[in-house]
Design an enzyme around this catalytic site. Structure first.
Site, PDB file in Angstrom:
ATOM      1  N   ASN A  42      90.682  76.014  92.701  1.00 45.66           N
ATOM      2  CA  ASN A  42      89.656  75.068  93.137  1.00 45.66           C
ATOM      3  C   ASN A  42      90.271  73.753  93.618  1.00 45.66           C
ATOM      4  O   ASN A  42      89.601  72.731  93.678  1.00 45.66           O
ATOM      5  CB  ASN A  42      88.693  74.780  91.985  1.00 45.66           C
ATOM      6  N   HIS A 128      76.542  77.142  84.745  1.00 49.21           N
ATOM      7  CA  HIS A 128      77.865  77.350  84.145  1.00 49.21           C
ATOM      8  C   HIS A 128      77.790  77.428  82.614  1.00 49.21           C
ATOM      9  O   HIS A 128      76.955  76.772  81.985  1.00 49.21           O
ATOM     10  CB  HIS A 128      78.737  76.162  84.554  1.00 49.21           C
ATOM     11  N   GLU A 171      73.288  73.118  89.094  1.00 56.22           N
ATOM     12  CA  GLU A 171      74.570  72.764  89.699  1.00 56.22           C
ATOM     13  C   GLU A 171      74.311  72.352  91.142  1.00 56.22           C
ATOM     14  O   GLU A 171      73.282  72.727  91.711  1.00 56.22           O
ATOM     15  CB  GLU A 171      75.531  73.976  89.657  1.00 56.22           C
ATOM     16  N   SER A 175      79.171  77.684  90.991  1.00 59.14           N
ATOM     17  CA  SER A 175      80.614  77.944  90.910  1.00 59.14           C
ATOM     18  C   SER A 175      80.993  79.375  91.250  1.00 59.14           C
ATOM     19  O   SER A 175      82.086  79.619  91.751  1.00 59.14           O
ATOM     20  CB  SER A 175      81.131  77.587  89.521  1.00 59.14           C
ATOM     21  N   ASP A 200      75.233  69.151  87.885  1.00 61.81           N
ATOM     22  CA  ASP A 200      76.656  69.407  87.703  1.00 61.81           C
ATOM     23  C   ASP A 200      77.284  69.557  89.086  1.00 61.81           C
ATOM     24  O   ASP A 200      77.052  70.534  89.785  1.00 61.81           O
ATOM     25  CB  ASP A 200      76.822  70.687  86.867  1.00 61.81           C
ATOM     26  N   HIS A 203      81.837  71.326  91.785  1.00 63.48           N
ATOM     27  CA  HIS A 203      82.440  71.865  93.009  1.00 63.48           C
ATOM     28  C   HIS A 203      82.111  71.057  94.255  1.00 63.48           C
ATOM     29  O   HIS A 203      82.727  71.264  95.296  1.00 63.48           O
ATOM     30  CB  HIS A 203      82.036  73.325  93.202  1.00 63.48           C
ATOM     31  N   LYS A 234      88.911  69.834  89.983  1.00 63.94           N
ATOM     32  CA  LYS A 234      88.766  70.706  91.160  1.00 63.94           C
ATOM     33  C   LYS A 234      89.259  69.963  92.405  1.00 63.94           C
ATOM     34  O   LYS A 234      90.462  69.767  92.524  1.00 63.94           O
ATOM     35  CB  LYS A 234      87.351  71.242  91.205  1.00 63.94           C
TER      36      LYS A 234
HETATM   37  C1  LIG Z   1      84.736  74.135  86.249  1.00 66.55           C
HETATM   38  C2  LIG Z   1      83.353  73.781  85.907  1.00 66.55           C
HETATM   39  C3  LIG Z   1      83.063  73.023  84.769  1.00 66.55           C
HETATM   40  C4  LIG Z   1      84.105  72.659  83.756  1.00 66.55           C
HETATM   41  O1  LIG Z   1      84.971  71.691  84.223  1.00 66.55           O
HETATM   42  P1  LIG Z   1      86.451  71.600  83.574  1.00 66.55           P
HETATM   43  O2  LIG Z   1      86.890  70.247  83.949  1.00 66.55           O
HETATM   44  O3  LIG Z   1      87.236  72.690  84.199  1.00 66.55           O
HETATM   45  O4  LIG Z   1      86.293  71.780  82.107  1.00 66.55           O
HETATM   46  C5  LIG Z   1      81.755  72.647  84.554  1.00 66.55           C
HETATM   47  N1  LIG Z   1      80.773  73.033  85.394  1.00 66.55           N
HETATM   48  C6  LIG Z   1      81.016  73.784  86.476  1.00 66.55           C
HETATM   49  C7  LIG Z   1      79.896  74.166  87.371  1.00 66.55           C
HETATM   50  C8  LIG Z   1      82.308  74.193  86.767  1.00 66.55           C
HETATM   51  O5  LIG Z   1      82.546  74.969  87.819  1.00 66.55           O
END
Ligand SMILES: *Cc1c(COP(=O)(O)O)cnc(C)c1O
Length: 387
Positions: A42, A128, A171, A175, A200, A203, A234
């Site tokens: 990512n 997620h 989100e 993801s 969230d 991404h 990411k």
């Molecule tokens: C990767 C991800 C997380 C977690 O983030 P990290 O910093 O890797 O712990 C949370 N939510 C989503 C949608 C993700 O893709």
């Protein structure tokens, strides 16, 4: 004592294994001594390997050392943490920001501070695992709405009764599917039903919107009408999670959020590196342009070949294969042809939707993509034996 359970996973083609690689972020890597094109990370903008990001980390280690001593509230808040949070709030156009050790711990911490056992959470079905775990810890009633289905969300909002507070969770970019939430509609429902919205943007941050501010900029939504969280791991190429919002939200989190309070501060070097990454995102839009060009080249190539992709609108390109065994064997075949693409299986994705999940970065060249597409052409017959 665990052997039966492990055998069961093997039998279902759901056993996972760690693969050791010489780099997890470069566009080309070496696996078992063989160079391969990497379509698995990512690191969308290549910032994990950017000289200025690395230099910021190195300089900060020289000055502050490696660890951070204690929790942020005890001894751990250092100038780089403060600098990063100021930069994040500016970048996201919010009053304030707070960082965490990981996006995972941000989600498991924030949600229980926003709602409790008397309250209601309405979350997209494809949220997620870290969001779901945060919901569970909160003890609020959790109802799930069909993926990106605002009609269903509205029905659930209309049906609610007695719940003190309602938290809606989605989100920005999903993801494992790469598609985008209908955020303007969700934001409208949020205000219509006097709920709270948590998005969230793990991404979307760094790659969506004219300036890379994320999904909220993409949709030109007022950042004050919702709470955004995301990750520094990411597009920002480092490690850590963040929340952005009002001063009072951040102040409240500092005082109540267990995954912020009861853990050692992230290393100052990572805070400085993430701040350098935010600077690059703002000063070098060319990276974002290259990312989207690469994404379109790969997407069009796969589509033309006849692969069944999700409704993706992002650099996440999932090829749905349904059967976990097929996903694993396709991934192995692609590796033989010089391309590393992970197979994603339940419980990361719902049953019957195993897939290959490709991610592309700004640092892949058009030639890398042509080579990768050639490999995909070779393995296409696995899913289409008649051609
Ligand atoms: C990767 C991800 C997380 C977690 O983030 P990290 O910093 O890797 O712990 C949370 N939510 C989503 C949608 C993700 O893709």
């Amino acid at each position: 004592m665990f052997d039966d359970e492990l055998d069961e996973l093997t039998r279902k083609h759901l056993r996972r294994q760690l693969k050791t690689v010489n780099s997890a972020t470069a566009p080309t890597i070496t696996i078992d001594g063989k160079p391969v094109i990497q379509l698995a990370s990512n690191n969308y903008l290549g910032l994990a390997n950017h000289p200025a990001v690395k230099e910021a980390a190195i300089q900060t280690i020289q000055h502050y050392g490696v660890g951070s001593g204690a929790s942020r509230l005890i001894s751990g808040t250092q100038t780089p943490h403060h600098g990063l949070e100021t930069a994040l709030a500016q970048f996201k156009m919010t009053e304030a920001a707070l960082t965490f050790g990981a996006g995972y711990s941000a989600n498991t911490g924030i949600i229980p501070t926003l709602v409790g056992s008397q309250d209601l959470i309405l979350a997209d079905r494809l949220c997620h695992a870290s969001l779901i775990d945060g919901c569970r810890i909160s003890q609020a009633t959790l109802r799930v709405f069909h993926h990106n289905d605002t009609k269903h969300l509205k029905q659930l909002l209309e049906k609610r009764s007695g719940a003190e507070k309602t938290l809606i969770i989605t989100e920005g970019i999903f993801s494992m599917d790469g598609d985008i939430a209908p955020l303007p509609e969700i934001a409208t429902l949020t205000s219509e039903f006097q709920a709270t919205l948590l998005v969230d943007d793990a991404h979307g941050t760094g790659i969506m919107g004219e300036h890379g501010r994320g999904i909220v900029e993409h949709f030109e939504i007022d950042p004050n009408v919702l709470i955004q969280m995301g990750t520094l791991s990411k597009a920002l190429g480092t490690i850590g999670g963040y929340v952005v919002g009002s001063h009072s939200l951040i102040d409240y989190l500092i005082n109540t959020c267990r995954s912020f309070i009861y853990t050692t501060a992230p290393p100052p070097s990572m805070a400085a590196a993430a701040q350098a990454a935010i600077n690059i995102i703002q000063s070098d839009p060319g990276r974002r342009a290259r990312l989207w060009q690469n994404r379109d080249q790969l997407y069009q190539g796969l589509k033309t070949m006849g692969f069944q992709l999700t409704n993706t609108q992002s650099p996440i390109l999932p090829i749905i294969l349904s059967d976990p065994q097929l996903a694993v064997s396709m991934s192995a075949k692609l590796l033989e042809h010089g391309v590393y693409v992970p197979a994603i299986r339940p419980p990361t994705v719902p049953k019957g939707t195993s897939r290959l999940r490709l991610t592309i970065t700004s640092e892949h060249t058009p030639e890398h993509i042509e080579t990768a597409l050639h490999a995909f052409r070779q393995v296409y017959k696995l899913i289409s034996p008649t051609t």
